[in-house]
Design an enzyme around this catalytic site. Structure first.
Site, short mmCIF file in Angstrom:
data_model
loop_
_atom_site.label_atom_id
_atom_site.label_comp_id
_atom_site.label_asym_id
_atom_site.label_seq_id
_atom_site.Cartn_x
_atom_site.Cartn_y
_atom_site.Cartn_z
N LYS A 93 0.84 -1.06 -0.07
CA LYS A 93 -0.20 -0.14 -0.17
C LYS A 93 0.52 1.91 0.02
O LYS A 93 0.51 2.24 0.79
CB LYS A 93 -0.97 -0.16 1.68
CG LYS A 93 -1.90 -0.58 0.94
CD LYS A 93 -2.82 -1.08 1.93
CE LYS A 93 -2.45 -2.25 3.47
NZ LYS A 93 -3.36 -2.08 4.23
N ASP A 138 -5.59 -5.75 10.50
CA ASP A 138 -7.26 -4.30 11.05
C ASP A 138 -8.24 -6.00 10.87
O ASP A 138 -9.24 -5.23 11.16
CB ASP A 138 -7.36 -3.70 10.26
CG ASP A 138 -6.67 -4.20 7.93
OD1 ASP A 138 -6.21 -4.98 7.85
OD2 ASP A 138 -6.62 -3.00 7.27
MG MG Z 1 -8.36 0.54 7.35
#
Ligand code: MG
Ligand code: ADP
Length: 568
Positions: A195, A230
């Site tokens: 990312k 997450d």
């Molecule tokens: Mg997130």
């Protein structure tokens, strides 16, 4: 009529014919070019097709790869990482906990007060900050100093005046959403960045150590009790609200999933013992790959030009970071076939200039003249006014790319359900008929901006779930949005793994002895998966440890001589 007049008349006629010829010629050429542009769309549509038969192949491939990833290290592109989360929040968690959520475009700090009942979050305070671009490629020290100072300011603000300073060390759940090789519930090594992050000195390092060193530097009395990603946080929050939650999926900037697996199914970890008999497995499904995935030349180019070619193939077809750029590539190709967008705008050649929220805005533009489409073309891509026909074409491109993404995500979800025998098919080995399988209510916690904020994406995903599972089965599968799961879930897990919690006050005594060279010295007891409460005296040759009763995770039990439930 004189000769002159005849001559003029003939001349005019010739010119008229010539002009008509040019106009017709232009029209014919323009029609041909338009046909080629439409051909680009047709080609895209065909290459992105996801009929239910193909989705089922993706489902099967996902389930098979999950097996392979659990069977051996490196056995699949799915890493199937152990999280060491072997129990999820039950609702009995009580007290104030902090969380730190790092894993995408934003970084968040949270403070959550839990009331001791299911779904009883008494208060939650969140502060969100974008990560300064330069810190994403700087050093780990810069990044963590920034985080620690933000956290410190947050704590000071939240605690100012309201209560006396705590007598016990504050506990923090650290949600870190990058591929990590977990060593215990509270430690793990960064495998690689994704990312857009690229802090080289951090790869291969223990993440919590770096954070805690920065906390010490900042003078903040706080300890990280869990390191999770997450998806695990989202699963924790999902479970906190609904006991039927078995898996969690994130579809935001990136995409990933985790689920609760039986410990004995994690074959690559022979002898893995957990008190619950289960462990949350972080699939890292963004890296899933199968020849059944409908791949286009745009995907291939995007991959080749990315910093991580051959990696995160599933993610590159699905997640918010990439959808905009796929659409941009298609529009660029169309503009090269025909000047429908005026002279080719140089902005169209800039990677990632068109972002997924803009794709959503164009796709969901319901004005008759597609004003939003015109605006985004003009403002983002510097393409001047184009005809309605062309604007409609752009919307079609957005539709095709989003449709494929949403349907593949749905197939991934059903793949997980199939692996755990919740898809109504009798599991991966089959055998049982549908009627034999009791259809249990199955909840999948889901979060991420692409899913929550892009209505058409969400609808396509649900539609595909229904198609794959069939109406009967689909009504037992519930996708539940767990907003902020990555952050609040981190705090919930900190609470369930708190060293102060009543549940964890029961202890096991583990006695083990092994040679010096067998013992991982930097983490003397990580081999037993002990999390936070190691009180026992230990010497290099003979180890005595007291570990949390509720989190006993024994990875190499050959080293364990005796397990008793007596306190030392
Ligand atoms: Mg997130
Ligand atoms: P992150 O994944 O960075 O933790 P989020 O879960 O909030 O954060 O997801 C943000 C991502 O979701 C953005 O990068 C974008 O790709 C996507 N997104 C956000 N808003 C929208 C929207 N309105 N339509 C489509 N995609 C969106």
């Amino acid at each position: 009529m004189g000769k002159l007049a005849v001559g003029v008349a003939v001349g005019v006629a010739v010119v008229a014919c010539a002009v008509a010829g040019v106009v017709v010629g232009r029209r014919v050429r323009s029609r041909r070019k338009w046909t080629r542009v439409v051909g680009v769309l047709k080609e895209l549509e065909e290459a992105c097709e996801t009929p239910v038969g193909r989705l089922r192949q993706v489902v099967d491939a996902m389930a098979v790869e999950m097996h392979a990833g659990l069977a051996s290290e490196g056995g699949s592109k799915l890493k199937m990482l152990l999280t060491f989360v072997d129990h999820l929040p039950t609702g009995s968690e009580i007290g104030t906990y902090y969380a730190l959520d790092l894993g995408g475009t934003n970084f968040r700090v949270l403070r959550v007060q839990l009331g001791g009942k299911r779904s009883s979050i008494l208060s939650q305070d969140v502060e969100r900050q974008p990560i300064p671009q330069h810190l994403m490629t700087s050093t780990s020290e810069d990044l963590f100093d920034f985080i620690a100072s933000t956290l410190k300011q947050f704590v000071e603000k939240e605690e100012s005046g309201s209560e006396p300073s705590p007598v016990r060390t504050r506990e923090l759940g650290f949600t870190f959403s990058f591929p990590v090789k977990q060593l215990s519930i509270r430690s793990g090594i960064l495998i690689k960045w994704t990312k857009g992050f690229a802090i080289e000195d951090m790869v291969g390092k223990e993440v919590v150590e770096l954070l805690e060193a920065a906390l010490v530097r900042s003078g903040l009395d706080m300890r990280a009790v869990v390191l999770v990603n997450d998806t695990a946080g989202t699963l924790a929050l999902g479970r906190y609200h609904d006991a039927d939650t078995v898996a969690a999926v994130i579809i935001g900037t990136g995409t990933n999933a985790c689920y609760l697996e039986r410990a004995d199914a994690i074959i690559k970890c022979q002898g893995l013992l957990t008190t619950s008999g289960c462990m949350v497995v972080n699939m890292e499904w963004g890296n899933f790959w199968s020849s059944h995935l409908p791949r286009t030349s745009y995907d291939i180019d995007l991959d080749l030009e990315s910093p991580n070619p051959n990696d995160q193939g599933f993610e590159k077809m699905i997640s918010g970071m990439y959808l905009g750029d796929i659409v941009r590539r298609v529009i660029l190709r169309m503009s090269q076939e025909m000047d429908i967008f005026g002279p080719v705008s140089s902005r169209l050649s800039i990677p990632f200039i068109l972002q997924t929220p803009s794709v959503a805005a164009m796709h969901e533009d319901d004005s008759p003249e597609l004003r939003e489409v015109a605006k985004i073309l003009r403002e983002t891509l510097e393409i001047p006014e184009v005809s309605l026909k062309v604007r409609k074409l752009v919307v079609r491109v957005c539709d095709v790319v989003t449709h494929r993404a949403a349907r593949l995500a749905a197939a991934g979800i059903v793949g997980i359900l199939k692996k755990i025998g919740r898809d109504g098919s009798g599991g991966i080995t089959g055998g049982r008929s549908k009627s034999d399988v009791k259809m249990r209510r199955t909840v999948v916690a889901i979060e991420g901006g692409l899913y929550t904020r892009y209505t058409i994406f969400r609808e396509y995903l649900h539609e595909a779930l229904n198609e794959i599972l069939g109406e009967d089965m689909a009504q037992h599968v519930i996708l539940k949005v767990t907003e902020d799961g990555s952050g609040i879930g981190g705090a919930l897990l900190a609470a369930s793994y708190s060293s102060y919690s009543v549940d964890n006050s029961q202890h096991l005594v583990v006695m083990a002895s092994f040679n010096d060279h067998q013992a991982p010295h930097h983490h003397p007891l990580s081999w037993v998966g002990a999390n936070s409460a190691i009180h026992g005296p230990f010497c290099p040759r003979h180890y005595l440890a007291v570990i949390d009763f509720t989190t006993t995770t024994i990875l190499h039990k050959e080293y364990v001589i005796a397990i008793t439930s007596d306190k030392p």
